[in-house]
Structures are given as C-alpha cells and as structure tokens.
Design a protein around this motif. Structure first.
Motif, PDB file in Angstrom:
ATOM      1  N   TYR A  57       0.817  -1.214   0.000  1.00 18.60           N
ATOM      2  CA  TYR A  57       0.000   0.000   0.000  1.00 18.60           C
ATOM      3  C   TYR A  57       0.851   1.264   0.000  1.00 18.60           C
ATOM      4  O   TYR A  57       1.950   1.300   0.572  1.00 18.60           O
ATOM      5  CB  TYR A  57      -0.918   0.037   1.229  1.00 18.60           C
ATOM      6  N   VAL A  58       0.296   2.305  -0.646  1.00 22.38           N
ATOM      7  CA  VAL A  58       0.785   3.671  -0.515  1.00 22.38           C
ATOM      8  C   VAL A  58      -0.281   4.434   0.261  1.00 22.38           C
ATOM      9  O   VAL A  58      -1.464   4.373  -0.074  1.00 22.38           O
ATOM     10  CB  VAL A  58       1.001   4.341  -1.895  1.00 22.38           C
ATOM     11  N   ALA A  59       0.134   5.142   1.305  1.00 23.47           N
ATOM     12  CA  ALA A  59      -0.803   5.933   2.102  1.00 23.47           C
ATOM     13  C   ALA A  59      -0.379   7.387   2.062  1.00 23.47           C
ATOM     14  O   ALA A  59       0.818   7.696   1.999  1.00 23.47           O
ATOM     15  CB  ALA A  59      -0.846   5.423   3.537  1.00 23.47           C
ATOM     16  N   ALA A  60      -1.358   8.288   2.082  1.00 20.46           N
ATOM     17  CA  ALA A  60      -1.063   9.720   2.031  1.00 20.46           C
ATOM     18  C   ALA A  60      -2.056  10.464   2.905  1.00 20.46           C
ATOM     19  O   ALA A  60      -3.197  10.038   3.098  1.00 20.46           O
ATOM     20  CB  ALA A  60      -1.133  10.232   0.585  1.00 20.46           C
ATOM     21  N   ALA A  61      -1.599  11.600   3.429  1.00 22.62           N
ATOM     22  CA  ALA A  61      -2.462  12.447   4.258  1.00 22.62           C
ATOM     23  C   ALA A  61      -1.917  13.862   4.220  1.00 22.62           C
ATOM     24  O   ALA A  61      -0.799  14.112   3.754  1.00 22.62           O
ATOM     25  CB  ALA A  61      -2.527  11.935   5.696  1.00 22.62           C
ATOM     26  N   GLN A  62      -2.712  14.792   4.734  1.00 22.04           N
ATOM     27  CA  GLN A  62      -2.265  16.174   4.771  1.00 22.04           C
ATOM     28  C   GLN A  62      -1.163  16.370   5.804  1.00 22.04           C
ATOM     29  O   GLN A  62      -0.320  17.240   5.670  1.00 22.04           O
ATOM     30  CB  GLN A  62      -3.450  17.093   5.098  1.00 22.04           C
ATOM     31  N   SER A  63      -1.176  15.546   6.837  1.00 20.54           N
ATOM     32  CA  SER A  63      -0.143  15.624   7.864  1.00 20.54           C
ATOM     33  C   SER A  63       0.232  14.204   8.287  1.00 20.54           C
ATOM     34  O   SER A  63      -0.423  13.232   7.913  1.00 20.54           O
ATOM     35  CB  SER A  63      -0.641  16.428   9.070  1.00 20.54           C
ATOM     36  N   SER A  64       1.247  14.098   9.107  1.00 19.29           N
ATOM     37  CA  SER A  64       1.723  12.771   9.501  1.00 19.29           C
ATOM     38  C   SER A  64       0.870  12.131  10.590  1.00 19.29           C
ATOM     39  O   SER A  64       0.890  10.911  10.747  1.00 19.29           O
ATOM     40  CB  SER A  64       3.168  12.870   9.984  1.00 19.29           C
ATOM     41  N   ALA A  65       0.108  12.928  11.351  1.00 19.94           N
ATOM     42  CA  ALA A  65      -0.616  12.384  12.511  1.00 19.94           C
ATOM     43  C   ALA A  65      -1.585  11.264  12.139  1.00 19.94           C
ATOM     44  O   ALA A  65      -1.536  10.181  12.737  1.00 19.94           O
ATOM     45  CB  ALA A  65      -1.343  13.514  13.249  1.00 19.94           C
ATOM     46  N   PRO A  66      -2.508  11.460  11.179  1.00 17.61           N
ATOM     47  CA  PRO A  66      -3.408  10.350  10.852  1.00 17.61           C
ATOM     48  C   PRO A  66      -2.681   9.167  10.235  1.00 17.61           C
ATOM     49  O   PRO A  66      -3.096   8.014  10.417  1.00 17.61           O
ATOM     50  CB  PRO A  66      -4.404  10.977   9.873  1.00 17.61           C
ATOM     51  N   LEU A  67      -1.585   9.430   9.509  1.00 14.81           N
ATOM     52  CA  LEU A  67      -0.807   8.333   8.941  1.00 14.81           C
ATOM     53  C   LEU A  67      -0.192   7.483  10.050  1.00 14.81           C
ATOM     54  O   LEU A  67      -0.160   6.254   9.964  1.00 14.81           O
ATOM     55  CB  LEU A  67       0.295   8.878   8.036  1.00 14.81           C
TER      56      LEU A  67
END
Length: 623
Positions: A243-253
């Motif tokens: 999987y590749v995961a992305a978010a606006q910030s690192s916290a939810p990742l």
C-alpha cells in the motif's frame, strides 16, 4: 501546488449524508461478500470511509454519456497526490483495484480534531517495481521531502509551503477555495474545461504517450513563506508492503500505521459487513460507509463542512458532554452506472429498530394534476417533509425563510403550527414549480414565467378551512386597499383569490386556494396558475415520458419522491443567461454539460431498521 487535499473528506460526507434519509433492506440470507483487501488494513473503529474503484476499465461506462479526454484512465486521479503527477503514466500502472479515503478516529488528547486532520488515503500497490518512479515524479513536483521513521516505516513529508502560499490569496478568490469545492479538479485541463482559470492546473493530465512539458517560471514576485511546522499543512506519504498511504499531515498516517495490522479491522465490523452484503456492491464505482455519530461529531468542528454536509447541527450535540443525540448508528452509500444514467443509493440504520415504518405507500396520485412541463415537484407524507429538516442539519421550521413561520402564525392568527396546522396535514403533501405566464411571479417581473403551489390531502377538512378563513380575514384586514379577497367558481367549486391592481390598472391574482376534491386542498401563486391545473392540465405529468423514465428504475416509495425536469428547467434558466456568456466557449461547455442531464429523481423508503433514499440521474447518450 498541493491539490485535492480536502476532496476525500468532503466526498466521504457529501456522498454518505443522504443516507440519513435512505436505506434499503439487506435481503435475508445474503452473506457478506469477500471484503475488499484495503478494508482489511483499516481499523474497525473508523469514523468513515469512501472506497473508489481504481481499476483502469471500471469507469469506461461514462463514455456512453461524457466525451472523456484522450488517454483517460478512470478514475483519473488519486486523492492527495498533486495533479501534476501524471495519473495515467505514473500512478495507474502500479495501482491496485480499490482505494480508500478513510476518516480515522481522533487521536488521544486531540479533542474534536477536524476532518482534514483525521483523513488518510490508502491505495493498493499492484506492481511494486513502479513505486520508485512514482516517488521520483512526486519529488519532482513537490521538491525533496523530509524523511523520518515511525515504527519502521519511512515517512516522506512536505510540510506545506505550497499551502502557505495558497492561503495568502484573497479568501474570496476562486483559486483560494478548498479543492473540496471543486469536484471537477481531476479533469481541470481537459479540452472541455481549458477555459476556466479557476480550475486550471499547472500541468495537464496526459496519456502515457504524451510527454510532459516543463513548467514555466512564475512571473509573479515570490510570496513571503510562512513558518513551516513539521508534518502539518502539507503532504505526507508512507509506503508499506502492499500500500501507498497519504495524508495532509503525519498524525493520521501514524495512527493508521499503528493499527493497520490489528485483528480488529473494518472488514470484520458487523455493521460494515452489512454494507458488503449490498446487492449492488458488485457493480458500484463508489462505496461509502460511516459511523454516523463519529462523522457528526467531526463535522460539528467545521462550520463550512457543517453547512455543506447535511449531518446533525450543533444543536444536536450536548455542549457539556459532547453527546450526540441521533437515532442513526451507521450510514452507507453505493454509486453505480445504469444503461440510462447514474444511480446512487444510501441507507441510514437506526440504533434501535422502530416498531412501525414511518411511511405508507405513496403511488404519486397528485402528479395527474401537474403539467408535463413541471420544473420540479416533491411529494409524500408529512414524514418526508419532517425528515428533510434533520438532513439539512435543522428542524424543518428552522430552515432559512421558514424560521419565522411559527412565531408569525402564533402572533397574527393565534394558531400554533405544531398543534393547529401540521396535524391536519395527514395525507400526501406535494409541492411543485411549473411554467406559466400568469400569477404572482409574472406580475412582479414579466420574465419570471413560473408558478408555485402545493396540494395537501387531509382527513380533517374542517380544521384546514378554519386556518384558511383566519388567513383570509387577516389579509383582508391588514392589507385593505392593497389586496382584495374574492371568490370564483371553477368546475362548480369555490376558489378564493387574493387580487391586486397592477401597474397597467389590470386586476391580477397573486394567490389562490380551493378544494380540488373532498380531501385535497390546492394552493397556487394566483388564480391563473390554479385554472391551468384544475380541473386538469392540458398534459399531465403522470403520462409524461421523461417523468416515467425518471422514476421507473427507482423502488416505489413509502416516504415520497422528488423529480427535477432538467430540460424544462434549463430552458427557463437560459432566458436569464447574458448573450455574451451564451455565446462564449466556456458558457457553451457548461450549458452543454448540464444539457446532458434529462432529469434528477429520488424516492424515499422507510423500513423498521433503516431509512433509504434512491437517486437517479437520467442522462442523454453521447451523440
């Protein structure tokens, strides 16, 4: 520039909120299908998720209706990834079947974090060998990222100077709007949207064989960079096995990485398994699911999203304890293609099953009294109309324009809306808008050739007549010399008309009410519109082909139905479009695109365990 940062969050909510009105029974004996692989790496206590079919050929059915750009590969984008990274060339070759945009549970000590701060995109990897090229292309657009480790996973962070630059633009400018308000952004530079500067990308979406032109230098003076905060306000991605995961910030990742390997996955959640058993899951392009209380709590922190998303208003949340008072436990959504258009179905499941369904069958009998050219109509039991308010985040009588009705009727008529008016509205209630050159609106402005009205069935005609008599007496008393109350006989029935003298000295009726059957009251914006509908219109809506085609694919309602005749409505709207816009290329693109929509229709169904709304957009085939 970072694109589509807020699109996943708004999509999860906008596409699932209709389910507060919606729900179809899961057929007995239908076992859940094999869960989508991506749902096995999402936590079971997730707030909400939007699943998008990212298989290359899944969206080919759109070609029947839309002139897709050359080289288009559905869905044409990957949330959070900048549009400058070519989807067809750099993403699609390694992308797997279903991508998830998930709203993670809030972290400890964060309170009610915003939706953006909790959203993460998880995309499956089909060909790991192509990932290095994808990261290289991303870095070419975003610059070199910061790298750091979290639980053995490398996080690539772009902390957000692009966002800081975007925030310096005027709040009212189109460019500064959140990408969530621009669902067409994936197709910004397609040949049919080139002319819209507010939708422009820095690079077009190109097919594999088309080389990407180098970016031109920005002639504008550089903006003063805002202070950077690590892991916030930008883009962070993580690559884990599969999987590749992305978010606006690192916290939810980080929260996702910490929970993705637990046994308590979304795929094992009983409420989500009910969604997996949906009979249309196999051909859906978009699947939505949400824990309704969790989503409502999150949306309450964002005034903008709370206006755009019809979840419960803040008044439904206890300010002291944060307790949400809602009857719904979970909601879901399916969107799929039909041979004649696009279907959507959303369901809202009750926490506690109701003893009786909220509605009875409504076979749309009042459409026989409406003209075939009707612009819009919505009809059903009072339960339907009472349900509309909470869906919009408010009680029906607190909606804009209606909030003064209870106070007005109490102070002027001495009547209580909930005790003296709503109880006798116990049958079908139909509201409608249709074309006419008579009545109130054409009197005010001759270009406003439309009429409005409603038909109300009641088993208590005496109470209804008492209210109407009091209203007529009030108008005659308070507006004496301006409005005259007269009586007319139409088809041996008495019709009351409120009349004024227009600028030309002619008498015009601006409101009329009368009984068209022993149990059915009709009110219209003038005697002229009343006469066009009663005793019957020249051609009825019931027999109109467009109306029949709009409702035929939908299940019969027991709450009610809504119907918008786009062809008729756009013909009226087009009379107000300035000639220069009508003649422009951009104007023609918009009008032609809207012209593809023949109608939009929906039906509501109430069951003991849930409530459902089915939506159908009837489209014209591409010529």
């Amino acid at each position: 520039m970072l694109k589509r940062v807020t699109l996943p969050v708004l999509s999860v909510l906008v596409l699932t909120t209709g389910s507060v009105l919606q729900a179809q029974p899961v057929p007995e004996g239908v076992a859940p299908t094999t869960p989508l692989p991506v749902t096995t790496v999402l936590p079971g206590d997730i707030s909400g998720v939007l699943l998008i079919d990212t298989r290359a050929n899944a969206w080919n059915g759109l070609n029947r209706f839309i002139d897709l750009p050359p080289g288009f590969s559905g869905p044409g984008f990957l949330p959070y990834i900048p549009a400058e990274v070519n989807f067809a060339r750099d993403i699609q070759p390694w992308l797997g079947d279903w991508t998830a945009i998930a709203v993670m549970p809030g972290g400890e000590g964060t309170g009610r974090a915003s939706l953006q701060e909790n959203a993460v995109m998880v995309a499956p990897i089909q060909d790991p060998n192509r990932i290095p090229n994808f990261v290289a292309q991303l870095s070419a657009v975003q610059g070199q990222p910061r790298e750091r480790q979290f639980q053995g996973v490398t996080l690539l962070e772009w902390p957000g100077p692009n966002m800081a630059r975007a925030q310096q633009k005027s709040p009212g400018s189109r460019q500064s709007w959140p990408i969530a308000l621009n669902p067409l952004s994936p197709f910004n530079r397609n040949k049919w949207l080139k002319g819209w500067p507010g939708l422009a990308q820095t690079r077009p979406i190109l097919p594999d064989s088309t080389p990407t032109a180098p970016a031109q230098p920005d002639p504008r003076p550089p903006a003063v960079p805002a202070p950077e905060v690590q892991g916030t306000g930008g883009l962070t991605i993580a690559i884990v096995p599969g999987y590749v995961a992305a978010a606006q910030s690192s916290a939810p990742l980080e929260r996702w990485i910490a929970t993705k390997d637990t046994s308590n996955s979304l795929a094992r959640d009983p409420q989500f398994q009910r969604t997996l058993a949906h009979p249309e899951l196999g051909r859906s392009l978009v699947i939505g699911y949400g824990n309704f209380p969790e989503l409502a709590q999150l949306s309450s922190t964002s005034p903008l999203l709370n206006r755009l998303v019809p979840l419960p208003a803040s008044g439904d949340i206890n300010p002291a304890g944060g307790e949400l008072t809602t009857p719904y436990s979970a909601i879901d959504l399916m969107v799929w293609m039909e041979p004649q258009g696009i279907r959507a179905q959303s369901r809202g499941f009750y926490k506690t099953p109701e003893t009786e369904p909220r509605g009875v069958a409504t076979p749309n009998p009042m459409t026989a009294s409406l003209p075939a050219s009707t612009y819009f109509t919505c009809g059903g039991s009072l339960n339907l109309w009472q349900a509309i308010g909470p869906i919009l985040g408010q009680n029906l009588l607190t909606l804009p324009g209606l909030e003064q009705i209870p106070e007005f009727t109490q102070s002027t008529l001495g009547l209580d809306v909930t005790q003296d008016i709503l109880p006798w509205m116990d049958g079908e209630i139909t509201a409608f808008v249709f074309p006419t050159n008579r009545g109130f609106f054409p009197t005010v402005d001759e270009t406003m050739k439309l009429g409005m009205g409603s038909m109300i069935e009641t088993s208590d005609r005496q109470s209804a007549e008492r209210v109407l008599t009091q209203l007529d007496e009030l108008i005659a008393r308070e507006l004496s010399g301006v409005i005259t109350i007269t009586r007319h006989q139409i088809n041996e029935n008495s019709v009351t008309s409120w009349e004024v003298i227009n600028q030309n000295g002619r008498t015009e009726s601006v409101f009329a009410h009368g009984w068209i059957s022993d149990k059915t009251l009709m009110m219209t914006t003038g005697l002229g519109p009343f006469q066009e509908l009663y005793p019957q219109p020249y051609q009825s809506l019931t027999n109109a082909f467009n109306f029949q085609a709009a409702l035929e694919p939908l299940p019969p309602p027991n709450l009610g139905y809504c119907y918008l005749n786009m062809g008729s409505f756009l013909a009226w709207v087009n009379t107000f479009v300035p000639p220069e816009i009508n003649a422009s290329r951009e104007g023609q693109i918009v009008l032609n695109s809207l012209g593809k929509i023949r109608s939009i229709s929906g039906t509501g169904i109430s069951q003991n365990t849930h409530v459902q709304w089915d939506l159908f957009m009837l489209l014209s085939p591409r010529s």
